[in-house]
Write an enzyme that holds these catalytic residues in place. Structure first.
Site, PDB file in Angstrom:
ATOM      1  N   ARG A 180      41.687  28.678  64.197  1.00 20.59           N
ATOM      2  CA  ARG A 180      40.988  28.659  62.910  1.00 20.59           C
ATOM      3  C   ARG A 180      40.354  27.310  62.625  1.00 20.59           C
ATOM      4  NH1 ARG A 180      45.492  31.000  58.939  1.00 20.59           N
ATOM      5  NH2 ARG A 180      44.142  30.043  57.406  1.00 20.59           N
ATOM      6  N   ARG A 184      34.786  19.350  66.535  1.00 23.24           N
ATOM      7  CA  ARG A 184      33.338  19.165  66.686  1.00 23.24           C
ATOM      8  C   ARG A 184      33.043  17.788  67.261  1.00 23.24           C
ATOM      9  NH1 ARG A 184      32.764  21.084  60.859  1.00 23.24           N
ATOM     10  NH2 ARG A 184      32.928  23.345  61.005  1.00 23.24           N
ATOM     11  N   ARG A 258      54.814  33.510  54.395  1.00 25.21           N
ATOM     12  CA  ARG A 258      54.994  32.176  53.833  1.00 25.21           C
ATOM     13  C   ARG A 258      54.588  32.242  52.380  1.00 25.21           C
ATOM     14  NH1 ARG A 258      51.962  27.936  54.835  1.00 25.21           N
ATOM     15  NH2 ARG A 258      50.308  29.178  55.708  1.00 25.21           N
ATOM     16  N   ARG A 289      49.156  19.479  50.866  1.00 22.15           N
ATOM     17  CA  ARG A 289      47.843  19.020  50.411  1.00 22.15           C
ATOM     18  C   ARG A 289      47.809  18.868  48.899  1.00 22.15           C
ATOM     19  NH1 ARG A 289      44.473  24.421  52.440  1.00 22.15           N
ATOM     20  NH2 ARG A 289      45.871  25.928  51.505  1.00 22.15           N
ATOM     21  N   GLU A 311      50.636  21.067  46.807  1.00 20.51           N
ATOM     22  CA  GLU A 311      51.002  22.350  47.414  1.00 20.51           C
ATOM     23  C   GLU A 311      52.137  22.144  48.409  1.00 20.51           C
ATOM     24  OE1 GLU A 311      47.661  24.774  48.759  1.00 20.51           O
ATOM     25  OE2 GLU A 311      48.823  25.339  50.525  1.00 20.51           O
ATOM     26  N   TYR A 359      45.976  38.490  57.201  1.00 23.90           N
ATOM     27  CA  TYR A 359      45.351  37.429  56.428  1.00 23.90           C
ATOM     28  C   TYR A 359      43.880  37.779  56.268  1.00 23.90           C
ATOM     29  CZ  TYR A 359      43.777  33.182  54.431  1.00 23.90           C
ATOM     30  OH  TYR A 359      43.227  32.297  53.544  1.00 23.90           O
ATOM     31  N   ASP A 361      40.395  36.589  54.173  1.00 28.82           N
ATOM     32  CA  ASP A 361      39.712  35.764  53.196  1.00 28.82           C
ATOM     33  C   ASP A 361      39.074  36.686  52.164  1.00 28.82           C
ATOM     34  OD1 ASP A 361      40.083  33.054  53.689  1.00 28.82           O
ATOM     35  OD2 ASP A 361      38.613  33.011  55.312  1.00 28.82           O
TER      36      ASP A 361
HETATM   37  P1  FAD Z   1      45.545  40.082  46.278  1.00 34.50           P
HETATM   38  O1  FAD Z   1      44.522  39.188  45.707  1.00 34.50           O
HETATM   39  O2  FAD Z   1      46.845  39.494  46.686  1.00 34.50           O
HETATM   40  O3  FAD Z   1      45.800  41.252  45.215  1.00 34.50           O
HETATM   41  C1  FAD Z   1      46.871  42.174  45.341  1.00 34.50           C
HETATM   42  C2  FAD Z   1      47.358  42.499  43.944  1.00 34.50           C
HETATM   43  O4  FAD Z   1      48.322  43.557  44.027  1.00 34.50           O
HETATM   44  C3  FAD Z   1      48.062  41.319  43.249  1.00 34.50           C
HETATM   45  O5  FAD Z   1      47.406  40.998  42.055  1.00 34.50           O
HETATM   46  C4  FAD Z   1      49.471  41.853  43.014  1.00 34.50           C
HETATM   47  O6  FAD Z   1      50.014  41.418  41.769  1.00 34.50           O
HETATM   48  C5  FAD Z   1      49.254  43.363  42.999  1.00 34.50           C
HETATM   49  N1  FAD Z   1      50.476  44.107  43.296  1.00 34.50           N
HETATM   50  C6  FAD Z   1      51.335  43.921  44.330  1.00 34.50           C
HETATM   51  N2  FAD Z   1      52.366  44.773  44.231  1.00 34.50           N
HETATM   52  C7  FAD Z   1      52.158  45.524  43.116  1.00 34.50           C
HETATM   53  C8  FAD Z   1      52.886  46.559  42.474  1.00 34.50           C
HETATM   54  N3  FAD Z   1      54.052  46.979  42.962  1.00 34.50           N
HETATM   55  N4  FAD Z   1      52.388  47.092  41.335  1.00 34.50           N
HETATM   56  C9  FAD Z   1      51.216  46.648  40.802  1.00 34.50           C
HETATM   57  N5  FAD Z   1      50.490  45.656  41.378  1.00 34.50           N
HETATM   58  C10 FAD Z   1      50.956  45.098  42.512  1.00 34.50           C
HETATM   59  N6  FAD Z   1      40.198  33.331  50.636  1.00 34.50           N
HETATM   60  C11 FAD Z   1      38.992  32.753  50.747  1.00 34.50           C
HETATM   61  O7  FAD Z   1      38.003  33.438  50.984  1.00 34.50           O
HETATM   62  N7  FAD Z   1      38.822  31.406  50.567  1.00 34.50           N
HETATM   63  C12 FAD Z   1      39.868  30.578  50.274  1.00 34.50           C
HETATM   64  O8  FAD Z   1      39.683  29.354  50.107  1.00 34.50           O
HETATM   65  C13 FAD Z   1      41.158  31.169  50.166  1.00 34.50           C
HETATM   66  N8  FAD Z   1      42.219  30.388  49.869  1.00 34.50           N
HETATM   67  C14 FAD Z   1      43.438  30.974  49.779  1.00 34.50           C
HETATM   68  C15 FAD Z   1      44.532  30.149  49.462  1.00 34.50           C
HETATM   69  C16 FAD Z   1      45.774  30.725  49.351  1.00 34.50           C
HETATM   70  C17 FAD Z   1      46.936  29.849  48.996  1.00 34.50           C
HETATM   71  C18 FAD Z   1      45.959  32.113  49.565  1.00 34.50           C
HETATM   72  C19 FAD Z   1      47.316  32.736  49.469  1.00 34.50           C
HETATM   73  C20 FAD Z   1      44.885  32.920  49.858  1.00 34.50           C
HETATM   74  C21 FAD Z   1      43.614  32.368  49.977  1.00 34.50           C
HETATM   75  N9  FAD Z   1      42.515  33.153  50.245  1.00 34.50           N
HETATM   76  C22 FAD Z   1      41.281  32.581  50.349  1.00 34.50           C
HETATM   77  C23 FAD Z   1      42.654  34.615  50.467  1.00 34.50           C
HETATM   78  C24 FAD Z   1      42.442  35.446  49.190  1.00 34.50           C
HETATM   79  O9  FAD Z   1      43.417  35.117  48.230  1.00 34.50           O
HETATM   80  C25 FAD Z   1      42.529  36.924  49.599  1.00 34.50           C
HETATM   81  O10 FAD Z   1      41.438  37.224  50.425  1.00 34.50           O
HETATM   82  C26 FAD Z   1      42.463  37.897  48.471  1.00 34.50           C
HETATM   83  O11 FAD Z   1      43.454  37.599  47.528  1.00 34.50           O
HETATM   84  C27 FAD Z   1      42.690  39.304  49.016  1.00 34.50           C
HETATM   85  O12 FAD Z   1      42.577  40.237  47.996  1.00 34.50           O
HETATM   86  P2  FAD Z   1      43.567  41.483  47.918  1.00 34.50           P
HETATM   87  O13 FAD Z   1      43.038  42.326  46.819  1.00 34.50           O
HETATM   88  O14 FAD Z   1      43.755  42.091  49.239  1.00 34.50           O
HETATM   89  O15 FAD Z   1      45.005  40.862  47.546  1.00 34.50           O
HETATM   90  N1  UDP Z   2      45.915  22.449  60.420  1.00 40.80           N
HETATM   91  C1  UDP Z   2      46.467  21.209  60.688  1.00 40.80           C
HETATM   92  N2  UDP Z   2      46.000  20.113  60.026  1.00 40.80           N
HETATM   93  C2  UDP Z   2      45.035  20.181  59.073  1.00 40.80           C
HETATM   94  C3  UDP Z   2      44.496  21.451  58.780  1.00 40.80           C
HETATM   95  C4  UDP Z   2      44.959  22.566  59.465  1.00 40.80           C
HETATM   96  O1  UDP Z   2      47.369  21.107  61.516  1.00 40.80           O
HETATM   97  O2  UDP Z   2      44.677  19.146  58.483  1.00 40.80           O
HETATM   98  C5  UDP Z   2      46.423  23.611  61.178  1.00 40.80           C
HETATM   99  C6  UDP Z   2      47.539  24.339  60.434  1.00 40.80           C
HETATM  100  O3  UDP Z   2      48.474  24.811  61.390  1.00 40.80           O
HETATM  101  C7  UDP Z   2      46.811  25.503  59.790  1.00 40.80           C
HETATM  102  C8  UDP Z   2      45.741  25.827  60.835  1.00 40.80           C
HETATM  103  O4  UDP Z   2      45.370  24.550  61.380  1.00 40.80           O
HETATM  104  O5  UDP Z   2      47.655  26.609  59.552  1.00 40.80           O
HETATM  105  C9  UDP Z   2      44.527  26.527  60.300  1.00 40.80           C
HETATM  106  O6  UDP Z   2      43.915  25.740  59.272  1.00 40.80           O
HETATM  107  P1  UDP Z   2      43.407  26.394  57.921  1.00 40.80           P
HETATM  108  O7  UDP Z   2      42.756  25.388  57.064  1.00 40.80           O
HETATM  109  O8  UDP Z   2      42.664  27.613  58.279  1.00 40.80           O
HETATM  110  O9  UDP Z   2      44.834  26.781  57.313  1.00 40.80           O
HETATM  111  P2  UDP Z   2      45.288  27.368  55.920  1.00 40.80           P
HETATM  112  O10 UDP Z   2      45.446  26.225  54.996  1.00 40.80           O
HETATM  113  O11 UDP Z   2      44.279  28.353  55.447  1.00 40.80           O
HETATM  114  O12 UDP Z   2      46.603  27.942  56.344  1.00 40.80           O
END
Ligand code: FAD
Ligand code: UDP
Length: 426
Positions: A180, A184, A258, A289, A311, A359, A361
């Site tokens: 991921r 570069r 996680r 971070r 975080e 996973y 996005d």
């Molecule tokens: P979710 O957004 O998780 O929605 C699922 C919903 O189901 C939740 O609101 C939950 O409460 C509900 N639910 C679960 N069980 C029940 C139940 N029993 N009854 C009623 N409701 C329920 N994507 C990006 O594109 N860019 C980013 O920078 C990025 N950063 C991220 C950082 C983090 C820390 C995380 C965890 C994810 C990140 N993502 C990012 C991914 C993004 O959050 C997901 O793509 C998106 O949330 C997926 O949508 P979803 O609808 O599948 O799931």
């Molecule tokens: N990673 C790392 N150092 C960094 C950024 C990322 O070692 O500064 C590793 C880490 O294992 C991470 C993976 O590269 O899970 C992918 O990075 P990404 O930013 O996609 O991770 P995310 O924060 O979304 O888990």
């Protein structure tokens, strides 16, 4: 007893991007009533954001969410609900008291080694370092990383960060995770390489309010599906975007996730770290971070205060929010067992990040939902012939990564558009 009335033709569990996208398509294109339930007190799933009362800064409650995609259909869908700003994400990494740019690029290499390589020189130098370990067929994360960037860069920027983030020795993690993160040999230090990138100018919550504000959609928050399941007509089609193992009462054990802990602090300084995200590479710093959200919106006027969020990452227990699927061998085995049950479940489609143990996005969750609507939901609701290409979990599996481990380089975009992505030049 039908406590939500019985006029809805589709029940969606989860108001994240997956559930909201399907709800909107059914309501706006098929003109059918949809019921959306979410157990949280808000809509938006993990993409939820809110404006802080004290500083006025919008923050993403579940960590910085950067929107980026090369998928035209997804971009067209999302931008009908909001304009996006022109923010392009850059990430920095702190190591032994110094700040470097990440992903590793020509500037990182020259700064770290005190050199002044051009691209070809850096490539040759790193190749030499990587070859020193003689790893021909990397078997795990550590071997793959070292075989690509050599041990010094690995130990500085990857080893400690990854050990903190995954609470697992990198030698025991699957090699795919490191794919991921590109390396570069030029000065491009943008984190993503997609055609479109930005943040919604009025915030993610404004987008969800618009999507779910459709008059044919009824939203009930603070409602756990499992508390009301008995009141829902089993003949009505459901899309379930909650955790797959929870649906089957953890019959085969828990899938590994996680979770993250976030610590918010408001500071009387205008700019704490000069960027939206700074990673902390060293193992002796407990957090992975720090997010400083005001940088995501350079178009806004912010005051003299700032809001930061540290975080921390750890294994999820059952009561925790599941964030990242871990995808170890036993998770893969359990997932196949649950998938079989999911395929056999009548009138329920499993979707989204939690429902398919993938996973995704945001753009991938939306892309998969648009696809699911076309191929499964609309045909089932309108009685049109359903394409016999297997259950939804299979659809999503083909669209996202081939493994359970998150990858950002081989996502829905490529499969849907057959367009090469530009993120990595490895
Ligand atoms: P979710 O957004 O998780 O929605 C699922 C919903 O189901 C939740 O609101 C939950 O409460 C509900 N639910 C679960 N069980 C029940 C139940 N029993 N009854 C009623 N409701 C329920 N994507 C990006 O594109 N860019 C980013 O920078 C990025 N950063 C991220 C950082 C983090 C820390 C995380 C965890 C994810 C990140 N993502 C990012 C991914 C993004 O959050 C997901 O793509 C998106 O949330 C997926 O949508 P979803 O609808 O599948 O799931
Ligand atoms: N990673 C790392 N150092 C960094 C950024 C990322 O070692 O500064 C590793 C880490 O294992 C991470 C993976 O590269 O899970 C992918 O990075 P990404 O930013 O996609 O991770 P995310 O924060 O979304 O888990």
């Amino acid at each position: 007893m039908a406590i939500f009335g019985n006029e809805h033709r589709l029940v969606i569990v989860g108001a994240g991007f997956c559930g909201a996208t399907i709800a909107y398509k059914v309501a706006s294109e098929l003109d059918l009533p949809v019921l959306v339930l979410d157990r949280r007190g808000h809509v938006g799933g993990n993409s939820y954001s809110k404006f802080d009362d004290e500083t006025g800064i919008e923050y993403h409650q579940y960590g910085s969410h950067l929107f980026h995609t090369s998928n035209e259909a997804v971009w067209k869908f999302i931008t009908q609900f909001s304009p996006f700003n022109n923010y392009r994400h850059r990430v920095f990494s702190r190591h032994r008291g110094k700040t470097y740019t990440i992903p590793i690029n020509l500037m990182t290499i020259n700064q770290f080694f005190g050199t002044d390589f051009d691209p070809a020189g850096a490539r040759a130098f790193i190749a030499q370092q990587a070859a020193a370990e003689n790893i021909e067929a990397p078997r795990n994360f550590e071997e793959k990383a070292v075989s690509q960037i050599g041990r010094p860069l690995y130990e500085a920027f990857i080893q400690g960060y990854t050990a903190k983030q995954w609470e697992t020795d990198p030698a025991a993690l699957p090699a795919e995770i490191i794919s991921r993160l590109p390396v570069r040999f030029g000065f491009n230090d943008f984190y993503f390489g997609d055609l479109y990138e930005g943040l919604p100018t009025a915030g993610y919550s404004a987008i969800f309010d618009k999507i779910l504000g459709h008059p044919k959609i009824k939203v009930v928050t603070g409602c756990d599906y499992f508390d009301v399941r008995g009141t829902i007509d089993p003949q009505v089609l459901s899309v379930y975007t909650g955790p797959l193992d929870r649906y089957f009462d953890y019959k085969f054990g828990e899938l590994g996730w996680r979770t993250l802990d976030f610590e918010i602090e408001r500071l009387d300084v205008e700019d704490f770290q000069g960027a939206a995200v700074v990673n902390y590479a060293d193992i002796d710093v407990p957090f992975t971070r720090i997010h400083e959200f005001k940088h995501l919106h350079p178009e806004r006027r912010h005051g003299n205060k700032t809001l930061i969020m540290r975080e921390y990452s750890r294994f999820a227990r059952r009561a925790d929010e599941p964030y990242y699927p871990i995808g170890r061998q036993d998770d893969k085995r359990r997932y196949s067992q649950y998938k079989k049950l999911a395929e056999a479940e009548a009138n329920v489609i499993f979707a989204g990040r939690l429902g398919t143990y993938r996973y995704l996005d945001m753009h991938q969750a939306i892309g998969a939902a648009l696809n699911l609507y076309e191929k499964k939901v609309a045909p089932l609701l309108t009685g049109r012939c359903v394409k016999s290409d297997g259950p939804e979990s299979d659809d999503l599996q083909r669209q996202s990564s081939p493994s359970l481990v998150p990858t950002r380089n081989a996502g829905v975009d490529e499969v849907m558009e057959r367009r090469p992505r530009a993120r990595s030049d490895r």
